[in-house]
Design a protein around this motif. Structure first.
Motif, PDB file in Angstrom:
ATOM      1  N   GLY A 277       0.826  -1.210   0.000  1.00 31.49           N
ATOM      2  CA  GLY A 277       0.000   0.000   0.000  1.00 31.49           C
ATOM      3  C   GLY A 277       0.859   1.258   0.000  1.00 31.49           C
ATOM      4  N   HIS A 278       0.327   2.306  -0.605  1.00 29.12           N
ATOM      5  CA  HIS A 278       1.026   3.594  -0.589  1.00 29.12           C
ATOM      6  C   HIS A 278       0.055   4.714  -0.225  1.00 29.12           C
TER       7      HIS A 278
ATOM      8  N   MET B  46      10.581   5.825   0.018  1.00 29.57           N
ATOM      9  CA  MET B  46       9.515   6.602  -0.630  1.00 29.57           C
ATOM     10  C   MET B  46       9.349   7.952   0.038  1.00 29.57           C
TER      11      MET B  46
ATOM     12  N   PHE C 234       3.330   3.710   4.954  1.00 27.13           N
ATOM     13  CA  PHE C 234       3.202   2.244   5.041  1.00 27.13           C
ATOM     14  C   PHE C 234       4.490   1.726   5.692  1.00 27.13           C
TER      15      PHE C 234
ATOM     16  N   CYS D 159       5.658   8.038   2.185  1.00 31.09           N
ATOM     17  CA  CYS D 159       4.639   7.007   2.333  1.00 31.09           C
ATOM     18  C   CYS D 159       4.795   6.436   3.732  1.00 31.09           C
TER      19      CYS D 159
ATOM     20  N   HIS E 106       8.299   1.830   4.325  1.00 32.55           N
ATOM     21  CA  HIS E 106       8.419   2.517   3.035  1.00 32.55           C
ATOM     22  C   HIS E 106       9.065   3.898   3.101  1.00 32.55           C
TER      23      HIS E 106
HETATM   24 CU    CU Z   1       4.320   2.880   0.205  1.00 37.11          CU
END
Ligand code: CU
Length: 149
Positions: free
Chosen positions: A67-68, A143, A136, A134, A139
């Motif tokens: 998921g992002h 990210m 998540f 992000c 991440h």
């Molecule tokens: Cu992500």
């Protein structure tokens, strides 16, 4: 009759005036199954009053696995917001309940989905240091990028 027309005319004037003063700037970013954002920097033009950010997940994996979301904070707040958000879970978009350091964020999406968030630039200071990431779990180290205003 005359006063009704006057009211209608002034309402029209007021609403068109609001439109002219508001400048919504649209930004786009996408995330992949390889845990990457496609942009390392987003720039908000100085005359924008609102930002509409759209996040697209260009991959195929579900939100539970890859998921992002897109979370914006002041740069010094990234690590704490990301760490404390991990245990909040997917239903809370991996953001701690009552979190006050988040300036704006989208929901978490999976492959093929997109999501957007609109926020006023009055929440930003010109020349301030802002980072999007992000949240998540795991991440945020990869990210992330810089938002300039
Ligand atoms: Cu992500």
């Amino acid at each position: 009759m005359k006063s009704k027309l006057l009211v209608a005319a002034s309402l029209l004037f007021a609403s068109s005036g609001a439109f002219a003063a508001d400048k919504v700037c649209k930004l786009e970013i996408s995330g992949t199954d390889q845990m990457q954002f496609d942009k390392k920097e987003l720039v908000v033009a100085p005359d924008c009053t609102q930002v509409e950010l759209t996040l697209k997940h260009a991959g195929k994996l579900p939100a539970q696995a890859m998921g992002h979301n897109w979370v914006l904070t002041k740069t010094p707040d990234v690590a704490a917001v990301a760490n404390e958000g991990m245990s909040a879970g997917l239903p809370n978009d991996y953001i701690k309940k009552g979190e006050t350091r988040v300036i704006a964020h989208t929901t978490v999406v999976g492959g093929g989905q997109s999501t957007s968030v609109t926020f006023p630039t009055s929440k930003l200071t010109k020349g301030g240091a802002y980072t999007y990431f992000c949240s998540f779990p795991g991440h945020s180290s990869v990210m992330k990028g810089t938002l300039k205003f």
